[in-house]
Design a protein around this motif. Structure first.
Motif, mmCIF file in Angstrom:
data_model
loop_
_atom_site.group_PDB
_atom_site.id
_atom_site.type_symbol
_atom_site.label_atom_id
_atom_site.label_comp_id
_atom_site.label_asym_id
_atom_site.label_seq_id
_atom_site.Cartn_x
_atom_site.Cartn_y
_atom_site.Cartn_z
ATOM 1 N N ALA A 93 29.596 71.035 32.239
ATOM 2 C CA ALA A 93 29.902 70.876 30.684
ATOM 3 C C ALA A 93 28.494 71.182 30.109
ATOM 4 O O ALA A 93 27.294 70.851 30.847
ATOM 5 C CB ALA A 93 30.020 69.809 30.562
ATOM 6 N N GLY A 94 28.476 72.354 29.145
ATOM 7 C CA GLY A 94 27.269 72.469 28.558
ATOM 8 C C GLY A 94 26.887 71.391 27.540
ATOM 9 O O GLY A 94 27.687 71.118 26.610
ATOM 10 N N VAL A 95 25.968 70.694 27.880
ATOM 11 C CA VAL A 95 25.572 69.546 27.065
ATOM 12 C C VAL A 95 24.349 69.395 26.323
ATOM 13 O O VAL A 95 23.978 68.484 25.758
ATOM 14 C CB VAL A 95 25.676 68.346 27.791
ATOM 15 N N SER A 96 23.780 70.440 26.212
ATOM 16 C CA SER A 96 22.360 70.783 25.452
ATOM 17 C C SER A 96 22.315 70.275 24.368
ATOM 18 O O SER A 96 23.159 70.865 23.340
ATOM 19 C CB SER A 96 21.885 72.094 25.669
ATOM 20 N N ARG A 97 21.407 69.518 23.927
ATOM 21 C CA ARG A 97 21.296 68.997 22.247
ATOM 22 C C ARG A 97 19.667 69.040 22.144
ATOM 23 O O ARG A 97 18.943 69.000 23.343
ATOM 24 C CB ARG A 97 21.640 67.578 21.927
ATOM 25 N N ASP A 98 19.105 69.026 21.198
ATOM 26 C CA ASP A 98 17.332 69.090 20.685
ATOM 27 C C ASP A 98 17.076 67.811 21.369
ATOM 28 O O ASP A 98 15.977 67.901 21.800
ATOM 29 C CB ASP A 98 17.188 69.463 19.511
ATOM 30 N N THR A 158 21.610 64.687 24.243
ATOM 31 C CA THR A 158 22.066 65.452 25.546
ATOM 32 C C THR A 158 22.568 64.425 26.639
ATOM 33 O O THR A 158 23.590 64.660 27.358
ATOM 34 C CB THR A 158 20.893 66.348 26.245
ATOM 35 N N LEU A 159 22.033 63.270 26.299
ATOM 36 C CA LEU A 159 22.481 62.183 27.635
ATOM 37 C C LEU A 159 23.797 61.540 27.063
ATOM 38 O O LEU A 159 24.655 61.324 27.885
ATOM 39 C CB LEU A 159 21.372 61.150 27.584
ATOM 40 N N GLU A 160 23.934 61.370 25.867
ATOM 41 C CA GLU A 160 25.233 61.018 25.470
ATOM 42 C C GLU A 160 26.413 61.929 25.832
ATOM 43 O O GLU A 160 27.381 61.566 26.136
ATOM 44 C CB GLU A 160 25.397 60.933 23.787
ATOM 45 N N MET A 161 26.200 63.460 25.492
ATOM 46 C CA MET A 161 27.498 64.139 25.975
ATOM 47 C C MET A 161 27.158 64.396 27.337
ATOM 48 O O MET A 161 28.404 64.326 27.563
ATOM 49 C CB MET A 161 26.664 65.600 25.444
ATOM 50 N N ALA A 162 26.432 64.083 28.189
ATOM 51 C CA ALA A 162 26.599 64.153 29.447
ATOM 52 C C ALA A 162 27.226 62.854 30.234
ATOM 53 O O ALA A 162 28.077 62.818 30.926
ATOM 54 C CB ALA A 162 25.063 63.997 30.031
ATOM 55 N N GLU A 163 27.108 61.828 29.434
ATOM 56 C CA GLU A 163 27.822 60.697 29.718
ATOM 57 C C GLU A 163 29.224 60.801 29.492
ATOM 58 O O GLU A 163 30.442 60.281 30.136
ATOM 59 C CB GLU A 163 27.207 59.237 29.069
ATOM 60 N N TYR A 164 29.552 61.442 28.220
ATOM 61 C CA TYR A 164 30.758 61.661 27.789
ATOM 62 C C TYR A 164 31.585 62.319 28.829
ATOM 63 O O TYR A 164 32.798 62.236 29.350
ATOM 64 C CB TYR A 164 30.969 62.104 26.298
ATOM 65 N N ALA A 165 30.960 63.531 29.528
ATOM 66 C CA ALA A 165 31.439 64.563 30.425
ATOM 67 C C ALA A 165 31.851 63.718 31.655
ATOM 68 O O ALA A 165 32.610 64.028 32.397
ATOM 69 C CB ALA A 165 30.690 65.504 30.678
ATOM 70 N N ALA A 166 30.801 62.667 32.066
ATOM 71 C CA ALA A 166 30.992 61.889 33.338
ATOM 72 C C ALA A 166 32.112 61.125 33.171
ATOM 73 O O ALA A 166 33.162 60.943 34.143
ATOM 74 C CB ALA A 166 29.761 61.232 33.553
ATOM 75 N N GLY A 167 32.607 60.477 32.157
ATOM 76 C CA GLY A 167 33.659 59.859 31.866
ATOM 77 C C GLY A 167 35.062 60.525 32.124
ATOM 78 O O GLY A 167 36.205 60.079 32.307
ATOM 79 N N LEU A 168 34.955 62.064 31.898
ATOM 80 C CA LEU A 168 36.094 62.859 32.064
ATOM 81 C C LEU A 168 36.234 63.406 33.555
ATOM 82 O O LEU A 168 36.825 64.374 33.942
ATOM 83 C CB LEU A 168 36.053 64.128 31.207
ATOM 84 N N SER A 219 20.588 61.175 33.538
ATOM 85 C CA SER A 219 21.917 61.908 33.306
ATOM 86 C C SER A 219 23.023 61.278 34.417
ATOM 87 O O SER A 219 22.648 60.936 35.435
ATOM 88 C CB SER A 219 21.923 63.181 33.784
ATOM 89 N N ALA A 220 24.144 61.145 33.727
ATOM 90 C CA ALA A 220 25.142 60.421 34.599
ATOM 91 C C ALA A 220 25.785 61.466 35.493
ATOM 92 O O ALA A 220 26.767 61.024 36.414
ATOM 93 C CB ALA A 220 26.359 59.914 33.527
ATOM 94 N N LEU A 221 25.505 62.915 35.311
ATOM 95 C CA LEU A 221 25.964 63.949 36.388
ATOM 96 C C LEU A 221 24.904 64.734 36.534
ATOM 97 O O LEU A 221 23.594 64.759 35.996
ATOM 98 C CB LEU A 221 26.933 64.663 35.547
ATOM 99 N N PRO A 222 25.098 65.471 37.819
ATOM 100 C CA PRO A 222 23.900 66.274 38.437
ATOM 101 C C PRO A 222 23.730 67.388 37.490
ATOM 102 O O PRO A 222 24.496 67.789 36.535
ATOM 103 C CB PRO A 222 24.509 66.880 39.423
ATOM 104 N N VAL A 223 22.234 67.782 37.236
ATOM 105 C CA VAL A 223 22.018 68.707 36.321
ATOM 106 C C VAL A 223 21.760 70.094 36.937
ATOM 107 O O VAL A 223 20.931 70.299 37.848
ATOM 108 C CB VAL A 223 20.756 68.413 35.733
ATOM 109 N N ALA A 224 22.418 71.153 36.270
ATOM 110 C CA ALA A 224 22.116 72.653 36.527
ATOM 111 C C ALA A 224 21.226 73.272 35.468
ATOM 112 O O ALA A 224 21.475 72.948 34.226
ATOM 113 C CB ALA A 224 23.316 73.430 36.753
ATOM 114 N N LEU A 225 19.928 73.412 35.731
ATOM 115 C CA LEU A 225 19.035 74.195 34.596
ATOM 116 C C LEU A 225 19.814 75.443 33.994
ATOM 117 O O LEU A 225 20.337 76.170 34.662
ATOM 118 C CB LEU A 225 17.727 74.405 35.367
ATOM 119 N N TRP A 226 19.246 75.844 32.754
ATOM 120 C CA TRP A 226 20.073 76.854 32.193
ATOM 121 C C TRP A 226 18.933 77.889 31.779
ATOM 122 O O TRP A 226 18.455 77.326 30.774
ATOM 123 C CB TRP A 226 21.080 76.699 31.240
ATOM 124 N N SER A 227 18.653 78.734 32.262
ATOM 125 C CA SER A 227 17.752 79.739 31.793
ATOM 126 C C SER A 227 18.192 81.203 31.161
ATOM 127 O O SER A 227 18.867 81.704 31.962
ATOM 128 C CB SER A 227 16.778 80.070 33.127
#
Length: 344
Positions: free
Chosen positions: A76-81, A86-96, A128-136
């Motif tokens: 899931a792309g969860v980036s926010r400024d 960002t953490l809220e969106m990551a937590e939502y993705a983890a719940g799914l 983060s509730a999920l592992p992070v992949a950096l996006w360059s």
């Protein structure tokens, strides 16, 4: 989490009036689940994430998770400024039961110090509730030194280096060579996804009372036990644009996530498959076939071009969201000519 293979960056379908079209999204995901890719990525660049409200982004994440095959790795792309957003969106993705999140440089930190950027990614990875992949991204490329520093964090599993060439991939491999981790894989060395784990944990339960006259306890059916093993992986690098997939693999990348794969997953997969089989000549031939086509559609026509390519190949592309404009008649004709013979 294992990130090897081809990852398909999903587009976000809109209706003619600009509203989110979740039914078309679900139909696309069901079909992509039959394509030969390791995983699906929601809200990457082709998903027009900056065009969506947070509520719409959650609808997209939910629709993808509910429609995807359980063996597909979900990113899931969860980036926010903000860190909090960002953490809220990551937590939502983890719940799914997503498997990882994709996080890029926030817009507010463009041109700021490397220290601030490092702190941003570290705070995300810490919580983060999920592992992070950096996006360059090409217009916000992360420095090799920053990637090397973050690669040692236990919450950072790899990087999508969009547009990286072989030299860049080789340098990142060298800088992160010390990273070694154990991941759980299936008997055939495919990724074990979060939804596979959840399905197994929620398997068929039987009561011991039904098997004997003794006191009943809950027992899991033996047939639900899945055979898994472990695999040692390094810091996992995925390349971006389809024109550089083969060079990225030669440099040490373990997979790719090219925008063009959204409209031609089979054709993109064939490059990786030939490389994996050790047939470099065939991989070069497949790469040449895609190179010029993808460059025009991927880099110059962008999301509207990718979406029209999806329409040509049986997926729903539909319109991009304004202010992105639809292709002209001449551009549509060009895409049709370029993609002639590329079918899935």
């Amino acid at each position: 989490m294992l990130l090897e293979g081809l990852y398909l960056p999903l587009t976000t379908p809109f209706s003619a009036d600009g509203r989110l079209n979740l039914r078309k999204l679900e139909q696309n995901v069901e079909r992509y689940s039959l394509a030969p890719g390791a995983g699906l990525v929601a809200l990457a660049r082709t998903g027009e994430p900056s065009m969506l409200s947070d509520e719409e982004a959650r609808h997209v994440l939910r629709g993808v998770a509910h429609s995807a095959a359980v063996e597909k790795v979900l990113v899931a792309g969860v980036s926010r400024d903000s860190v909090a957003g960002t953490l809220e969106m990551a937590e939502y993705a983890a719940g799914l039961s997503y498997d990882a999140v994709l996080v890029k440089r926030p817009g507010v930190l463009r041109g700021r110090s490397a220290k601030e950027l490092l702190q941003y990614f570290q705070m995300i990875a810490d919580r983060s509730a999920l592992p992070v992949a950096l996006w360059s991204e090409p217009d916000g490329m992360l420095s090799g030194e920053l990637v090397a520093e973050l690669s040692g964090h236990p919450g950072v599993i790899g990087i999508l280096d969009d547009g990286a060439d072989r030299q860049r991939v080789e340098r990142l491999r060298s800088l992160t060579a010390a990273v070694k981790r154990e991941v759980t894989v299936t008997a055939v060395f495919a990724a074990v996804t979060g939804r596979m784990r959840r399905q197994q944990a929620g398997g068929e339960w039987v009561s011991a009372q039904s098997l004997s006259a003794k006191a009943g306890v809950a027992m899991v059916s033996p047939k639900m036990a899945a055979r898994t093993r472990t695999k040692t992986v390094g810091f996992q690098i995925l390349t971006g644009g389809v024109g550089g997939v083969l060079e990225g693999l030669r440099g040490g990348a373990v997979g790719a996530m090219a925008a063009f794969a959204a409209c031609a997953p089979q054709a993109c997969y064939e490059v990786l498959a030939a490389w994996k089989d050790g047939d470099e000549g065939l991989a070069e031939e497949k790469q040449r076939r895609l190179g010029e086509i993808a460059r025009r559609i991927e880099e110059q026509l962008g999301v509207p071009g990718i979406k029209y390519g999806c329409d040509l190949n049986g997926y729903y592309g539909g319109p991009a969201r304004l202010p992105l404009l639809p292709l002209t008649g001449a551009e549509r004709g060009e895409v049709e000519e370029l993609m002639h013979g590329i079918r899935n």
